[in-house]
Design a protein around this motif. Sequence first.
Motif, PDB file in Angstrom:
ATOM      1  N   PRO A 183     -33.830  20.685  17.048  1.00  0.00           N
ATOM      2  CA  PRO A 183     -32.172  21.331  17.343  1.00  0.00           C
ATOM      3  C   PRO A 183     -30.866  20.695  16.161  1.00  0.00           C
ATOM      4  CG  PRO A 183     -33.384  20.789  19.464  1.00  0.00           C
ATOM      5  CD  PRO A 183     -33.894  20.389  18.257  1.00  0.00           C
ATOM      6  N   TRP A 184     -31.367  19.215  15.928  1.00  0.00           N
ATOM      7  CA  TRP A 184     -30.497  18.640  14.867  1.00  0.00           C
ATOM      8  C   TRP A 184     -30.397  19.282  13.446  1.00  0.00           C
ATOM      9  CZ3 TRP A 184     -26.372  16.299  17.090  1.00  0.00           C
ATOM     10  CH2 TRP A 184     -26.545  15.803  18.558  1.00  0.00           C
ATOM     11  N   ALA A 185     -31.444  20.263  13.000  1.00  0.00           N
ATOM     12  CA  ALA A 185     -31.668  20.383  11.599  1.00  0.00           C
ATOM     13  C   ALA A 185     -30.969  21.348  11.935  1.00  0.00           C
ATOM     14  CB  ALA A 185     -33.169  20.573  11.658  1.00  0.00           C
ATOM     15  N   VAL A 186     -30.885  22.216  13.240  1.00  0.00           N
ATOM     16  CA  VAL A 186     -29.855  23.921  12.708  1.00  0.00           C
ATOM     17  C   VAL A 186     -28.393  23.192  12.719  1.00  0.00           C
ATOM     18  CG1 VAL A 186     -29.735  25.496  14.308  1.00  0.00           C
ATOM     19  CG2 VAL A 186     -31.693  24.369  14.415  1.00  0.00           C
ATOM     20  N   VAL A 187     -27.570  22.448  12.913  1.00  0.00           N
ATOM     21  CA  VAL A 187     -26.700  21.910  13.100  1.00  0.00           C
ATOM     22  C   VAL A 187     -26.244  20.585  12.426  1.00  0.00           C
ATOM     23  CG1 VAL A 187     -27.211  22.218  15.964  1.00  0.00           C
ATOM     24  CG2 VAL A 187     -26.726  20.208  15.234  1.00  0.00           C
ATOM     25  N   ARG A 193     -33.723  22.649   8.412  1.00  0.00           N
ATOM     26  CA  ARG A 193     -31.804  23.568   8.585  1.00  0.00           C
ATOM     27  C   ARG A 193     -31.744  24.676   7.805  1.00  0.00           C
ATOM     28  NH1 ARG A 193     -26.920  24.412   6.274  1.00  0.00           N
ATOM     29  NH2 ARG A 193     -25.829  25.038   8.277  1.00  0.00           N
ATOM     30  N   ARG A 194     -32.316  25.005   6.341  1.00  0.00           N
ATOM     31  CA  ARG A 194     -32.016  25.873   5.735  1.00  0.00           C
ATOM     32  C   ARG A 194     -33.349  26.700   6.016  1.00  0.00           C
ATOM     33  NH1 ARG A 194     -31.191  21.812   1.624  1.00  0.00           N
ATOM     34  NH2 ARG A 194     -33.843  21.585   1.375  1.00  0.00           N
ATOM     35  N   CYS A 195     -34.603  26.516   6.448  1.00  0.00           N
ATOM     36  CA  CYS A 195     -34.880  27.550   6.732  1.00  0.00           C
ATOM     37  C   CYS A 195     -35.401  28.204   8.234  1.00  0.00           C
ATOM     38  CB  CYS A 195     -36.887  26.822   7.123  1.00  0.00           C
ATOM     39  SG  CYS A 195     -37.620  26.019   5.220  1.00  0.00           S
ATOM     40  N   LEU A 196     -34.651  27.492   9.153  1.00  0.00           N
ATOM     41  CA  LEU A 196     -34.284  27.866  10.340  1.00  0.00           C
ATOM     42  C   LEU A 196     -32.413  28.766  10.347  1.00  0.00           C
ATOM     43  CD1 LEU A 196     -35.377  24.629  13.336  1.00  0.00           C
ATOM     44  CD2 LEU A 196     -36.621  27.389  12.502  1.00  0.00           C
ATOM     45  N   LEU A 197     -31.525  28.446  10.075  1.00  0.00           N
ATOM     46  CA  LEU A 197     -30.328  28.521   9.906  1.00  0.00           C
ATOM     47  C   LEU A 197     -30.036  30.565   9.802  1.00  0.00           C
ATOM     48  CD1 LEU A 197     -27.539  28.228  10.965  1.00  0.00           C
ATOM     49  CD2 LEU A 197     -27.190  27.396   8.086  1.00  0.00           C
ATOM     50  N   TYR A 232     -39.000  -0.078   6.167  1.00  0.00           N
ATOM     51  CA  TYR A 232     -39.681   1.156   6.801  1.00  0.00           C
ATOM     52  C   TYR A 232     -38.308   2.620   7.235  1.00  0.00           C
ATOM     53  CZ  TYR A 232     -42.674   4.668   9.350  1.00  0.00           C
ATOM     54  OH  TYR A 232     -43.443   5.489   9.677  1.00  0.00           O
ATOM     55  N   ALA A 233     -37.199   1.167   8.621  1.00  0.00           N
ATOM     56  CA  ALA A 233     -36.131   2.345   8.198  1.00  0.00           C
ATOM     57  C   ALA A 233     -35.425   2.169   7.384  1.00  0.00           C
ATOM     58  CB  ALA A 233     -35.316   1.921   9.536  1.00  0.00           C
ATOM     59  N   ALA A 234     -35.221   1.802   6.293  1.00  0.00           N
ATOM     60  CA  ALA A 234     -34.497   1.571   5.012  1.00  0.00           C
ATOM     61  C   ALA A 234     -34.924   3.240   4.501  1.00  0.00           C
ATOM     62  CB  ALA A 234     -34.036   0.518   4.519  1.00  0.00           C
ATOM     63  N   LEU A 235     -36.532   3.492   3.753  1.00  0.00           N
ATOM     64  CA  LEU A 235     -37.320   4.131   3.406  1.00  0.00           C
ATOM     65  C   LEU A 235     -36.887   5.216   4.108  1.00  0.00           C
ATOM     66  CD1 LEU A 235     -39.312   2.276   1.836  1.00  0.00           C
ATOM     67  CD2 LEU A 235     -37.255   2.556   0.678  1.00  0.00           C
ATOM     68  N   GLY A 236     -37.687   5.600   5.314  1.00  0.00           N
ATOM     69  CA  GLY A 236     -37.716   6.379   6.386  1.00  0.00           C
ATOM     70  C   GLY A 236     -36.588   7.498   6.633  1.00  0.00           C
ATOM     71  N   LEU A 237     -35.867   7.006   7.091  1.00  0.00           N
ATOM     72  CA  LEU A 237     -34.353   7.590   7.743  1.00  0.00           C
ATOM     73  C   LEU A 237     -33.217   8.305   6.564  1.00  0.00           C
ATOM     74  CD1 LEU A 237     -32.371   4.681   9.444  1.00  0.00           C
ATOM     75  CD2 LEU A 237     -33.823   6.268  10.160  1.00  0.00           C
ATOM     76  N   PRO A 238     -33.208   8.182   4.826  1.00  0.00           N
ATOM     77  CA  PRO A 238     -32.961   9.360   3.915  1.00  0.00           C
ATOM     78  C   PRO A 238     -34.172   9.900   4.243  1.00  0.00           C
ATOM     79  CG  PRO A 238     -32.549   6.734   3.140  1.00  0.00           C
ATOM     80  CD  PRO A 238     -33.898   6.622   4.226  1.00  0.00           C
ATOM     81  N   ALA A 239     -35.475   9.971   3.663  1.00  0.00           N
ATOM     82  CA  ALA A 239     -36.468  10.790   4.127  1.00  0.00           C
ATOM     83  C   ALA A 239     -36.468  11.870   4.791  1.00  0.00           C
ATOM     84  CB  ALA A 239     -37.526   9.833   3.954  1.00  0.00           C
ATOM     85  N   LEU A 292     -33.794  12.785   6.671  1.00  0.00           N
ATOM     86  CA  LEU A 292     -32.518  13.621   6.816  1.00  0.00           C
ATOM     87  C   LEU A 292     -33.006  14.790   5.548  1.00  0.00           C
ATOM     88  CD1 LEU A 292     -29.715  10.631   6.509  1.00  0.00           C
ATOM     89  CD2 LEU A 292     -30.352  12.257   8.597  1.00  0.00           C
ATOM     90  N   ALA A 293     -33.237  14.079   4.526  1.00  0.00           N
ATOM     91  CA  ALA A 293     -33.897  15.242   4.013  1.00  0.00           C
ATOM     92  C   ALA A 293     -34.577  16.568   4.490  1.00  0.00           C
ATOM     93  CB  ALA A 293     -34.739  14.920   2.848  1.00  0.00           C
TER      94      ALA A 293
END
Length: 251
Positions: free
Chosen positions: A245-249, A141-145, A125-132, A134-135
Amino acid sequence: MGALRPWARFPLLVVAHLLALGIGAAVLQALEGPPALRLQAKLRTELATFQAEYGACLPPGALEELLGTALAAQVRGVSSRGDGSEAGNWDLPSALLFTASILTTTGYGCMAPLSAGGKAFCVVYAALGLPASLALLAALRRCLLPLLSRPGAWVAAYWRPAPARAALLGAAGLGLLVAGAFVLLPALVLWGVQGDRSLLEAIYFCFSSLSTIGLGDLLPGHGRGLHPVLYHLGRLALLGAGTLPWAVVWE
C-alpha cells in the motif's frame, strides 16, 4: 488556516499536535490503567503464594534475581522457557523476519542483536537497505499506480463527477482496497491458522504491521498443523504485504 501566514500556522499546528498527544495519552491511561493494575495485583498475589509455599527452600532474594534475569532475556528476544519451543530465535527464518522488519521499518522489537558486531551490522545494513527499499517502493508505485487508477478513470469518464468528488471517491476506493486486501484478508488468514488469537487481535496485528508501528506485543505463532516452511513463508508474506500500500501512495 489557509489564510494564516506560515509563521502563525506553525505554532497552531504544534499546539494541535500536543493536544492530540495529550488526548490520546488520557484515553489510553483510562483504558489500560485498570487492567495493568489488576495484572500487577495478580502477579503480586501469585508471588506471595509461591513465597509462602516454597520460600523456606530458597535463599532470600533468589526468586527476584531469577525473575529479573529471565525478564531481561525475554525483553531481548531470548526465551526463558525450558521446553525448547522458542530456542531458535536466530535461526535463518527468524533472522529473515528480523531483516524484513528492519527494511520495512516495522521494527517489532521482539528480537534485538545481542553482540556488538550484530548491532554495528544492523546500523550499516539499515543505512544501505532503507534507500534500496525506497527505490523498490518507487518502482512498485510506477507499476501499480496505472493499474489502480483505471477504476477511478472509468468512473470519471462514465459519471463525470466534480473534481473534488472524484478525488474523494478515489481516496475512499483506495482506502477500502487497502483495508480489505491488506488488513481484513490477512487477519482472517491469521485468525484461521492460529488457535490462540481472536479476530480483533489479528486485525490489530495486521494494522500495526501495515502502518509500520510494529508494537511487537503480538507476533505470528506456529499454526495448528502448519508445515514449518509454510509458516515461515506466511510470516514473511504478512510483513511484506505491508509495503505494497505504501508503494501506491508514496511519491
